[in-house]
Motif scaffolding. Structure first.
Motif, PDB file in Angstrom:
ATOM      1  N   GLU A  62      -1.535   4.586  -6.598  1.00 47.85           N
ATOM      2  CA  GLU A  62      -1.850   4.355  -8.023  1.00 47.85           C
ATOM      3  C   GLU A  62      -1.908   2.867  -8.355  1.00 47.85           C
ATOM      4  OE1 GLU A  62       0.569   6.481 -10.817  1.00 47.85           O
ATOM      5  OE2 GLU A  62       0.547   8.287  -9.565  1.00 47.85           O
ATOM      6  N   GLY A  63      -1.288   2.033  -7.551  1.00 43.93           N
ATOM      7  CA  GLY A  63      -1.298   0.589  -7.772  1.00 43.93           C
ATOM      8  C   GLY A  63      -2.307  -0.119  -6.891  1.00 43.93           C
ATOM      9  N   ARG A  64      -3.431   0.548  -6.620  1.00 42.26           N
ATOM     10  CA  ARG A  64      -4.444  -0.004  -5.707  1.00 42.26           C
ATOM     11  C   ARG A  64      -4.871  -1.416  -6.104  1.00 42.26           C
ATOM     12  NH1 ARG A  64      -7.030   2.234  -1.711  1.00 42.26           N
ATOM     13  NH2 ARG A  64      -6.552   4.350  -2.341  1.00 42.26           N
ATOM     14  N   GLU A  65      -4.906  -1.726  -7.400  1.00 43.47           N
ATOM     15  CA  GLU A  65      -5.312  -3.078  -7.804  1.00 43.47           C
ATOM     16  C   GLU A  65      -4.354  -4.145  -7.279  1.00 43.47           C
ATOM     17  OE1 GLU A  65      -2.966  -1.390 -11.304  1.00 43.47           O
ATOM     18  OE2 GLU A  65      -4.410  -0.637  -9.878  1.00 43.47           O
ATOM     19  N   PHE A  66      -3.106  -3.776  -7.046  1.00 45.04           N
ATOM     20  CA  PHE A  66      -2.117  -4.710  -6.507  1.00 45.04           C
ATOM     21  C   PHE A  66      -2.000  -4.611  -4.986  1.00 45.04           C
ATOM     22  CE2 PHE A  66      -0.495  -3.452 -10.730  1.00 45.04           C
ATOM     23  CZ  PHE A  66      -0.648  -4.662 -11.377  1.00 45.04           C
ATOM     24  N   TYR A  67      -2.073  -3.373  -4.473  1.00 44.74           N
ATOM     25  CA  TYR A  67      -1.772  -3.128  -3.065  1.00 44.74           C
ATOM     26  C   TYR A  67      -2.993  -2.839  -2.200  1.00 44.74           C
ATOM     27  CZ  TYR A  67       2.896  -2.834  -4.955  1.00 44.74           C
ATOM     28  OH  TYR A  67       4.058  -3.120  -5.591  1.00 44.74           O
ATOM     29  N   GLY A  68      -4.149  -2.657  -2.833  1.00 39.97           N
ATOM     30  CA  GLY A  68      -5.370  -2.375  -2.084  1.00 39.97           C
ATOM     31  C   GLY A  68      -5.820  -3.581  -1.271  1.00 39.97           C
ATOM     32  N   ILE A  69      -6.914  -3.409  -0.552  1.00 41.22           N
ATOM     33  CA  ILE A  69      -7.403  -4.432   0.383  1.00 41.22           C
ATOM     34  C   ILE A  69      -7.590  -5.804  -0.284  1.00 41.22           C
ATOM     35  CG2 ILE A  69      -9.860  -3.900   0.135  1.00 41.22           C
ATOM     36  CD1 ILE A  69      -8.147  -4.545   3.463  1.00 41.22           C
ATOM     37  N   ASP A  70      -7.970  -5.833  -1.550  1.00 38.01           N
ATOM     38  CA  ASP A  70      -8.163  -7.108  -2.251  1.00 38.01           C
ATOM     39  C   ASP A  70      -6.972  -7.486  -3.133  1.00 38.01           C
ATOM     40  OD1 ASP A  70     -10.721  -7.515  -1.171  1.00 38.01           O
ATOM     41  OD2 ASP A  70     -11.626  -6.223  -2.703  1.00 38.01           O
ATOM     42  N   GLY A  71      -5.933  -6.687  -3.104  1.00 39.49           N
ATOM     43  CA  GLY A  71      -4.770  -6.937  -3.951  1.00 39.49           C
ATOM     44  C   GLY A  71      -3.852  -8.006  -3.383  1.00 39.49           C
ATOM     45  N   CYS A  72      -3.118  -8.633  -4.264  1.00 37.86           N
ATOM     46  CA  CYS A  72      -2.236  -9.730  -3.849  1.00 37.86           C
ATOM     47  C   CYS A  72      -1.050  -9.265  -3.000  1.00 37.86           C
ATOM     48  CB  CYS A  72      -1.752 -10.499  -5.073  1.00 37.86           C
ATOM     49  SG  CYS A  72      -0.964  -9.485  -6.332  1.00 37.86           S
ATOM     50  N   TYR A  73      -0.733  -7.960  -3.025  1.00 35.19           N
ATOM     51  CA  TYR A  73       0.398  -7.443  -2.250  1.00 35.19           C
ATOM     52  C   TYR A  73      -0.042  -6.557  -1.085  1.00 35.19           C
ATOM     53  CZ  TYR A  73       2.937  -9.089  -6.321  1.00 35.19           C
ATOM     54  OH  TYR A  73       3.435  -9.868  -7.336  1.00 35.19           O
ATOM     55  N   HIS A  74      -1.288  -6.683  -0.689  1.00 36.11           N
ATOM     56  CA  HIS A  74      -1.795  -5.842   0.395  1.00 36.11           C
ATOM     57  C   HIS A  74      -1.016  -6.040   1.699  1.00 36.11           C
ATOM     58  CE1 HIS A  74      -3.921  -3.773   3.340  1.00 36.11           C
ATOM     59  NE2 HIS A  74      -5.137  -4.015   3.005  1.00 36.11           N
ATOM     60  N   SER A  75      -0.456  -7.202   1.903  1.00 28.44           N
ATOM     61  CA  SER A  75       0.289  -7.459   3.148  1.00 28.44           C
ATOM     62  C   SER A  75       1.519  -6.555   3.285  1.00 28.44           C
ATOM     63  CB  SER A  75       0.713  -8.927   3.223  1.00 28.44           C
ATOM     64  OG  SER A  75       1.587  -9.243   2.167  1.00 28.44           O
ATOM     65  N   LEU A  76       1.928  -5.896   2.198  1.00 28.41           N
ATOM     66  CA  LEU A  76       3.074  -4.992   2.250  1.00 28.41           C
ATOM     67  C   LEU A  76       2.682  -3.576   2.672  1.00 28.41           C
ATOM     68  CD1 LEU A  76       4.779  -6.006  -1.123  1.00 28.41           C
ATOM     69  CD2 LEU A  76       5.299  -6.860   1.173  1.00 28.41           C
ATOM     70  N   MET A  77       1.382  -3.318   2.756  1.00 25.23           N
ATOM     71  CA  MET A  77       0.907  -1.966   3.040  1.00 25.23           C
ATOM     72  C   MET A  77       0.916  -1.647   4.529  1.00 25.23           C
ATOM     73  SD  MET A  77       0.399  -0.550   0.192  1.00 25.23           S
ATOM     74  CE  MET A  77       1.909  -1.442  -0.086  1.00 25.23           C
ATOM     75  N   GLY A  78       1.220  -0.385   4.807  1.00 23.81           N
ATOM     76  CA  GLY A  78       1.180   0.093   6.181  1.00 23.81           C
ATOM     77  C   GLY A  78       2.256  -0.500   7.066  1.00 23.81           C
ATOM     78  N   CYS A  79       3.342  -0.952   6.478  1.00 22.88           N
ATOM     79  CA  CYS A  79       4.407  -1.558   7.291  1.00 22.88           C
ATOM     80  C   CYS A  79       5.763  -1.278   6.658  1.00 22.88           C
ATOM     81  CB  CYS A  79       4.190  -3.061   7.420  1.00 22.88           C
ATOM     82  SG  CYS A  79       4.522  -4.011   5.920  1.00 22.88           S
ATOM     83  N   ASP A  80       6.801  -1.700   7.351  1.00 24.49           N
ATOM     84  CA  ASP A  80       8.138  -1.661   6.783  1.00 24.49           C
ATOM     85  C   ASP A  80       8.304  -2.974   6.011  1.00 24.49           C
ATOM     86  OD1 ASP A  80      10.786  -1.633   6.099  1.00 24.49           O
ATOM     87  OD2 ASP A  80      11.521  -1.187   8.109  1.00 24.49           O
ATOM     88  N   ALA A  81       8.226  -2.881   4.695  1.00 21.92           N
ATOM     89  CA  ALA A  81       8.259  -4.067   3.838  1.00 21.92           C
ATOM     90  C   ALA A  81       9.676  -4.436   3.400  1.00 21.92           C
ATOM     91  CB  ALA A  81       7.378  -3.829   2.613  1.00 21.92           C
TER      92      ALA A  81
END
Length: 142
Positions: A62-81
């Protein structure tokens, strides 16, 4: 009167025990996700966005704008953050840095982030299951 008070106390303690037992059962019933599974959901293909935080896996699609491929927090996706959130950083730590235990302040920040994800995105989807291969590459992202 004393007997009544004792009975009321015993009833409250029994209720608290049942609530704690139910919470433990709920945690045990959560599905388990491996790091390999979590890595698949980093949003690169437009699919769901998953991240692991302190042993739990959250769906933040739901937070794709933040976590999606162009989002500023995308580096947190798909990992243990976990460590990234605790330390307030977005880039992976070096192997040496990742061996340094978190401070009490960082643990507090991690608790705040975990609560944020539970409130904003709902309860965790499951638990993170870390095997030996994952342990060796805990913060790596494929």
């Amino acid at each position: 009167w004393r007997l009544w008070q004792d009975q009321q106390l015993e009833r409250r303690l029994r209720q608290q025990m049942l609530v704690r037992r139910a919470a433990r059962e709920e945690m045990r019933s959560l599905p388990r996700y491996t790091m390999r599974e979590v890595r698949r959901y980093d949003g690169r293909d437009g699919g769901p966005l998953l991240m692991a935080v302190d042993g739990l896996v959250f769906d933040v699609t739901e937070g794709r704008e933040f976590y999606g491929i162009d989002g500023c927090y995308h580096s947190l996706m798909g990992c243990d953050a976990t460590r990234l959130l605790a330390k307030g950083i977005l880039e992976r730590e070096s192997e040496d840095e990742s061996r340094v235990p978190l401070t009490s302040e960082e643990h507090e920040q991690l608790r705040d982030w975990k609560q944020h994800y539970e409130i904003k995105y709902g309860p965790a989807l499951g638990e993170l299951q870390v095997d030996e291969v994952d342990r060796a590459n805990l913060h790596a992202k494929s």
